[in-house]
Scaffold this motif. Structure first.
Motif, short mmCIF file in Angstrom:
data_model
loop_
_atom_site.label_atom_id
_atom_site.label_comp_id
_atom_site.label_asym_id
_atom_site.label_seq_id
_atom_site.Cartn_x
_atom_site.Cartn_y
_atom_site.Cartn_z
N ASP A 116 -2.72 13.71 2.75
CA ASP A 116 -4.11 13.55 3.19
C ASP A 116 -4.32 12.27 4.00
OD1 ASP A 116 -5.03 15.93 1.95
OD2 ASP A 116 -5.05 14.89 0.01
N HIS B 287 -3.67 9.18 3.08
CA HIS B 287 -4.14 8.08 2.24
C HIS B 287 -2.93 7.28 1.74
CE1 HIS B 287 -7.72 10.87 1.22
NE2 HIS B 287 -8.00 10.12 2.27
N ARG B 288 -3.13 6.01 1.58
CA ARG B 288 -2.10 5.16 1.00
C ARG B 288 -2.44 4.90 -0.47
NH1 ARG B 288 1.19 3.64 5.06
NH2 ARG B 288 0.29 3.53 7.14
N ASN B 289 -1.55 4.25 -1.20
CA ASN B 289 -1.74 3.87 -2.60
C ASN B 289 -1.73 5.05 -3.56
OD1 ASN B 289 -2.23 0.99 -2.03
ND2 ASN B 289 -4.11 1.75 -1.11
N THR B 290 -1.27 6.20 -3.11
CA THR B 290 -1.29 7.37 -3.99
C THR B 290 0.11 7.78 -4.45
OG1 THR B 290 -1.19 8.91 -2.13
CG2 THR B 290 -3.39 8.28 -2.91
N LEU C 282 1.89 6.95 3.60
CA LEU C 282 0.79 7.90 3.66
C LEU C 282 1.14 9.16 2.89
CD1 LEU C 282 -0.08 7.63 7.46
CD2 LEU C 282 -1.49 6.80 5.56
N ASP C 283 0.15 9.73 2.19
CA ASP C 283 0.35 11.02 1.55
C ASP C 283 -0.06 12.13 2.52
OD1 ASP C 283 -2.45 11.23 1.46
OD2 ASP C 283 -2.57 10.81 -0.69
N GLU D 236 0.79 -1.23 0.00
CA GLU D 236 0.00 0.00 0.00
C GLU D 236 0.82 1.28 0.00
OE1 GLU D 236 -3.66 0.06 2.44
OE2 GLU D 236 -2.85 -1.80 3.27
N HIS E 63 0.17 1.15 -6.24
CA HIS E 63 0.40 2.43 -6.90
C HIS E 63 1.23 2.25 -8.17
CE1 HIS E 63 1.15 6.64 -7.55
NE2 HIS E 63 2.45 6.39 -7.59
#
Length: 130
Positions: free
Chosen positions: A111, A113-116, A108-109, A105, A122
């Motif tokens: 925001d 969120h993962r996967n970004t 964290l970004d 995953e 990703h």
């Protein structure tokens, strides 16, 4: 222990058909968050204990691998659990252990969120969800 980015790990798995991709996340993560289709789930720990049974983990991997020189590619959520799991496997005599950096995953970004930004998903690598 070697460390590879997800794309590098995937390329290695395509080249070395004997290499095992071992997903060390809990079964619920493996099933519901998703996993690479070629991955085998051997949890480093499970809910509720949330602490590893190192001998049981090593034995399960040893049974799957059948040979301590077999290439083991370890994947978790973010590439952290796999470091501890890899160290345990190397202490048990496994000689070719690889950690997938950023995990399935990623980090964290801004925001939260993962996967970004990073991780197996990703990168657009194959994955399935049960």
């Amino acid at each position: 222990m070697k460390h590879l980015l997800p794309n590098e790990a995937f390329a290695l798995l395509e080249q070395d058909v004997k290499a095992l991709l071992i997903d060390v996340r809990m079964e619920v993560e493996f099933q519901y968050v998703g996993h690479p289709p070629m991955a085998i789930n051997v949890p480093w720990y499970e809910y509720q204990a949330l602490k590893p049974d190192v001998p049981a983990f090593v034995q399960a991997v040893d049974t799957l691998a059948g040979d301590k020189t077999r290439t083991l590619v370890l994947l978790c959520r973010t590439g952290q659990r796999t470091v501890d799991a890899g160290i345990a496997l190397e202490k048990a005599g496994f000689t070719d252990v690889i950690n997938v950096l950023d995990g399935f995953e990623g980090d964290l970004d801004d925001d939260l969120h993962r996967n970004t930004e990073t991780g197996w998903r990703h990168c657009g690598l194959p994955w399935v969800q049960s």
